[in-house]
Design an enzyme around this catalytic site. Structure first.
Site, PDB file in Angstrom:
ATOM      1  N   HIS A 119      43.548  59.372  64.207  1.00 30.53           N
ATOM      2  CA  HIS A 119      43.227  58.744  62.933  1.00 30.53           C
ATOM      3  C   HIS A 119      43.131  59.922  61.917  1.00 30.53           C
ATOM      4  O   HIS A 119      42.166  60.830  62.323  1.00 30.53           O
ATOM      5  CB  HIS A 119      42.051  57.784  62.915  1.00 30.53           C
ATOM      6  N   ASP A 120      43.388  59.682  60.713  1.00 32.13           N
ATOM      7  CA  ASP A 120      42.983  60.381  59.669  1.00 32.13           C
ATOM      8  C   ASP A 120      43.585  61.935  59.711  1.00 32.13           C
ATOM      9  O   ASP A 120      43.221  62.940  59.168  1.00 32.13           O
ATOM     10  CB  ASP A 120      41.290  60.560  59.303  1.00 32.13           C
ATOM     11  N   GLY A 137      40.405  62.948  65.687  1.00 29.39           N
ATOM     12  CA  GLY A 137      40.575  62.576  64.425  1.00 29.39           C
ATOM     13  C   GLY A 137      40.190  63.841  63.383  1.00 29.39           C
ATOM     14  O   GLY A 137      39.393  64.674  63.663  1.00 29.39           O
TER      15      GLY A 137
END
Length: 260
Positions: A119-120, A137
């Protein structure tokens, strides 16, 4: 172009030129651009936007919920650009609300089998992710980097443009542009001379980068003052880019020297 055995949600926006193989599942809030090929047994969940001319191979999981305990079902996104090759069993996750809110992957990347991008993350263009590379992440990978097989990148780390990691490298700090890293934990071992030559960098630029590495990157003592002086003295754009990356590092730069 959509196999009748595929399961495509009515709200998905699929260009008429897209191919979707048997037993693939395309969820709600997914948008797929022209001439993209999705193989069999692929799962794509949304919100996810996929650009043109991508190739997504079997058993990949695209746009799934982030593996983050803070995630509570927020409508975060995954954005994928054009002409990426996403090989077997790759996992690409959406962003989180506490992060960027989206995971972004650029154009012309080769993402080999079993790669995980969490994520991200922010992924540039023309990058090679070798088999089983894993990004935690909030990682940033800049254009034209090459990550060797089984490379691991700690959360919030950055990898600079045209950088290179060897097989099994574990990065717990930032890897500057144009540099090589190897080992667990990884250490800086030099300038990516072979990669730079293959990509048309001049000998003068490569030698200037090598001097910066020898004089300002290998040791820790006095690094900042050495690099500040070099930045003011040089007009070589690659050198200024490397030094600017180092000066802007929040997590710190990998230590210099050959790995143990």
């Amino acid at each position: 172009m959509i196999d009748p055995r595929a399961d495509v949600h009515p709200s998905a926006e699929i260009d008429s030129s897209v191919t979707i193989g048997p037993f693939s599942v395309i969820g709600a809030n997914v948008k797929i651009g022209a001439d993209t090929w999705v193989g069999p047994h692929v799962v794509i969940n949304g919100p996810t936007e996929i650009g043109r001319e991508n190739r997504i191979f079997q058993f990949s999981s695209i746009g799934e919920e982030p593996q983050d305990t803070s995630y509570r079902g927020e409508p975060t996104r995954l954005i994928i650009g054009d002409r990426n090759v996403i090989r077997e069993s790759v996992t690409l996750h959406r962003g989180t609300e506490k992060g960027l809110g989206e995971t972004v992957i650029g154009h012309d990347n080769l993402i080999m089998a079993y790669v995980h991008i969490a994520h991200d993350c922010t992924i540039g263009n023309g990058i090679i992710f070798s088999n089983a590379t894993s990004l935690a992440g909030h990682v940033e990978i800049q254009d034209h980097a090459t990550l060797g097989g089984f490379t691991l990148v700690h959360q919030f780390c950055r990898v600079g443009t045209y950088a290179f990691t060897s097989m099994g490298a574990a990065l717990n700090r930032d890897l500057p542009p144009y540099c090589l890293a190897s080992g667990n934990y990884a250490r800086l071992i030099g300038i990516n001379k072979v990669g730079l030559k293959r990509n048309g960098f001049s000998n003068d630029a490569i030698q200037a980068l090598h001097r910066v590495f020898i004089q300002g990157m290998r040791g820790r003592a006095g690094r900042e003052s050495h690099l500040d002086a070099m930045f003011e003295e040089t007009e070589v754009p690659e050198v200024r880019n490397l030094i600017g990356f180092v000066r802007g590092s929040r997590r710190g730069i990998l230590r210099g020297g050959r790995p143990h």
